[in-house]
Design an enzyme around this catalytic site. Structure first.
Site, short mmCIF file in Angstrom:
data_model
loop_
_atom_site.label_atom_id
_atom_site.label_comp_id
_atom_site.label_asym_id
_atom_site.label_seq_id
_atom_site.Cartn_x
_atom_site.Cartn_y
_atom_site.Cartn_z
N HIS A 118 19.83 39.95 42.68
CA HIS A 118 21.19 39.40 42.67
C HIS A 118 21.37 38.05 43.36
O HIS A 118 22.48 37.48 43.29
CB HIS A 118 22.21 40.40 43.25
CG HIS A 118 22.17 41.76 42.61
ND1 HIS A 118 21.97 41.94 41.26
CD2 HIS A 118 22.27 43.01 43.14
CE1 HIS A 118 21.97 43.25 40.98
NE2 HIS A 118 22.14 43.91 42.10
N SER A 153 16.85 45.38 42.66
CA SER A 153 18.15 44.72 42.55
C SER A 153 18.12 43.47 43.41
O SER A 153 18.15 43.57 44.64
CB SER A 153 19.26 45.67 43.01
OG SER A 153 19.21 46.83 42.22
N CYS A 175 28.03 52.08 38.46
CA CYS A 175 27.75 53.03 39.54
C CYS A 175 28.97 53.42 40.37
O CYS A 175 29.62 52.56 40.94
CB CYS A 175 26.78 52.43 40.53
SG CYS A 175 25.35 51.78 39.77
N ASN A 200 30.26 44.05 36.88
CA ASN A 200 31.34 44.90 36.44
C ASN A 200 32.36 44.93 37.58
O ASN A 200 31.99 45.18 38.73
CB ASN A 200 30.73 46.29 36.22
CG ASN A 200 31.60 47.17 35.39
OD1 ASN A 200 32.79 47.28 35.63
ND2 ASN A 200 31.00 47.81 34.41
N GLY A 221 23.72 56.17 44.63
CA GLY A 221 22.73 56.39 45.68
C GLY A 221 21.55 55.45 45.62
O GLY A 221 21.35 54.73 44.64
N GLU A 223 27.70 61.35 39.40
CA GLU A 223 27.85 60.86 38.02
C GLU A 223 26.50 60.77 37.32
O GLU A 223 25.48 60.45 37.94
CB GLU A 223 28.43 59.44 38.04
CG GLU A 223 29.78 59.35 38.66
CD GLU A 223 30.24 57.92 38.79
OE1 GLU A 223 31.32 57.72 39.35
OE2 GLU A 223 29.53 57.00 38.34
N1 SAH Z 1 20.64 51.80 44.85
C1 SAH Z 1 19.87 51.38 43.73
C2 SAH Z 1 20.27 52.06 42.42
C3 SAH Z 1 21.72 52.22 42.08
S1 SAH Z 1 22.62 50.85 41.48
C4 SAH Z 1 19.88 49.88 43.61
O1 SAH Z 1 20.57 49.23 44.38
O2 SAH Z 1 19.15 49.35 42.78
C5 SAH Z 1 21.98 50.42 39.90
C6 SAH Z 1 22.14 48.93 39.58
O3 SAH Z 1 23.51 48.58 39.31
C7 SAH Z 1 21.71 48.04 40.74
O4 SAH Z 1 20.99 46.94 40.24
C8 SAH Z 1 23.05 47.60 41.32
O5 SAH Z 1 22.91 46.44 42.09
C9 SAH Z 1 23.88 47.43 40.06
N2 SAH Z 1 25.33 47.42 40.26
C10 SAH Z 1 26.07 48.16 41.10
N3 SAH Z 1 27.39 47.85 40.98
C11 SAH Z 1 27.46 46.91 40.01
C12 SAH Z 1 28.54 46.18 39.42
N4 SAH Z 1 29.79 46.35 39.84
N5 SAH Z 1 28.24 45.29 38.46
C13 SAH Z 1 26.97 45.10 38.04
N6 SAH Z 1 25.91 45.74 38.55
C14 SAH Z 1 26.15 46.64 39.54
#
Ligand code: SAH
Length: 348
Positions: free
Chosen positions: A217, A215, A333, A291, A160, A93
């Site tokens: 969280h 990331s 993602c 999300n 990824g 994507e």
């Molecule tokens: N692997 C990398 C990059 C991809 S994810 C990483 O972990 O940073 C990109 C961002 O979107 C990351 O901060 C991830 O934690 C966040 N993300 C993934 N799924 C999500 C969701 N359902 N809601 C909010 N953020 C999300």
């Protein structure tokens, strides 16, 4: 003979590869321009290259070409999501976001993901393979060709974990910023990681000038272990040490991503913990309401984010709420690719 991926080579490596054909050095520059400036996907189009050499190139190499399988335009935001089909039939994507200061492209770096974050759909169907540098570039080239938009900045935040595909990601960044081709300043690139500590140190040494997004969280190990399995390998204290090192070494501010999950990481205690953790680090925090990508029931409203933002701002943290672009088109993602495994493409 197994054909090699010609668009993943730097100009120097391409020159070395073409030595086998005993051609003049300027030929490799010409071929490189066809690939990265004119962006052709067929050797037959390289009109200033003699036919005999084109034939040899075609026998020894292939040009990575990705094709649009689906395109979804957001009805509420200026966001377009592309589902691309790779040459081997895998899907990834790419999201084109029209920000105020130009078009930003969110690209994938792997097919699937092995990090297993609980809220993220990217790894739901497992890890398949790393993307080649040329496949990362093709997402930019193909999106520009299809949309007519010029991509001004790139975020490595698609499917990824970029630091789990370290060498290809670095090669991609070198191609992206090379004078022939996209020639993009790496100041216009953000790389997002779940926190692979050894690779953060390696990246710091390269001083590429890009923005590192981490990331986070959660502010403590107990919570972060629950949300992100990677934390069991590299805990928060090790992660913070590497972030401080990155900021010192590169002079760049770190950006922390924090998906607000109601009842999970948005209390006063979480805010206090986060303020303590990040005090003294040159950083910026991006909040995003989680999300609902998976069926684990995580959710958050805009108000949850705003409340958490006030708690953090009171403590003096540099914090913003990231626009949730394209929620109506499953722009989080891995959501679109994830659906492929649930319904046939035509039904989406
Ligand atoms: N692997 C990398 C990059 C991809 S994810 C990483 O972990 O940073 C990109 C961002 O979107 C990351 O901060 C991830 O934690 C966040 N993300 C993934 N799924 C999500 C969701 N359902 N809601 C909010 N953020 C999300």
């Amino acid at each position: 003979m197994v054909k090699k991926d010609i668009a993943s080579y730097s100009l120097d490596k391409l020159t070395a590869q073409l030595l086998q054909f005993e051609v003049k050095k300027y030929r490799s520059k010409q071929v490189y321009e066809w690939l990265h400036d004119k962006k052709v996907v067929d050797f037959a189009e390289m009109s200033n290259i003699p036919l005999s050499l084109r034939t040899k190139l075609n026998d020894a190499f292939y040009i990575n070409d990705i094709k649009i399988a689906r395109k979804l335009e957001s009805s509420t935001e200026n966001t377009v999501k592309y589902l691309y089909r790779l040459m081997d039939g895998n899907y990834i994507e790419t999201v084109l976001m029209d920000y105020k200061h130009g078009n930003s492209l969110c690209i994938s770096t792997q097919v699937g993901c092995r990090m297993g974050c609980r809220f993220c759909a990217s790894g739901e169907s497992g890890f398949v393979r790393n993307l080649a540098p040329s496949e990362m570039l093709s997402q930019i080239y193909e999106t520009q060709r299809e949309s007519g938009a010029v991509v001004n900045s790139v975020v490595l935040m698609g499917i990824g974990e970029p630091l789990d595909n370290f060498d290809n990601t670095i090669d991609f960044l070198k191609l992206l910023s090379f004078e022939t081709g996209k020639n993009m300043s790496l100041r216009r690139v953000s790389l997002s990681t779940c926190g692979l500590v050894p690779e953060i140190y390696k990246l710091a040494e390269l001083r590429l000038g890009l923005t590192l997004s981490v990331s986070l969280h959660a502010y403590n190990d107990e919570k972060r272990n629950r949300l992100m399995p990677v934390n069991k390998k590299y805990n928060i204290s090790e992660l913070m040490k590497s972030c401080k090192y990155y900021a010192e070494k590169t002079g760049r501010r770190i950006s922390f991503e924090y998906a607000v999950i109601a009842g999970e990481n948005n209390s006063e205690e979480d805010a206090d913990g986060l303020l303590r953790l990040l005090s003294g680090i040159n950083c910026h925090v991006n909040l995003i309401p989680v999300n609902q990508a998976k069926e684990q029931g995580f959710k958050a409203t805009k108000k949850d984010c705003e409340d958490f933002l006030s708690m953090l701002s009171r403590g003096g943290l540099n914090v913003t709420i990231r626009r949730t672009l394209g929620a109506d088109i499953n722009a989080a993602c891995g959501q679109l690719r994830g659906q492929l495994y649930k319904k046939p493409l035509n039904d989406m």
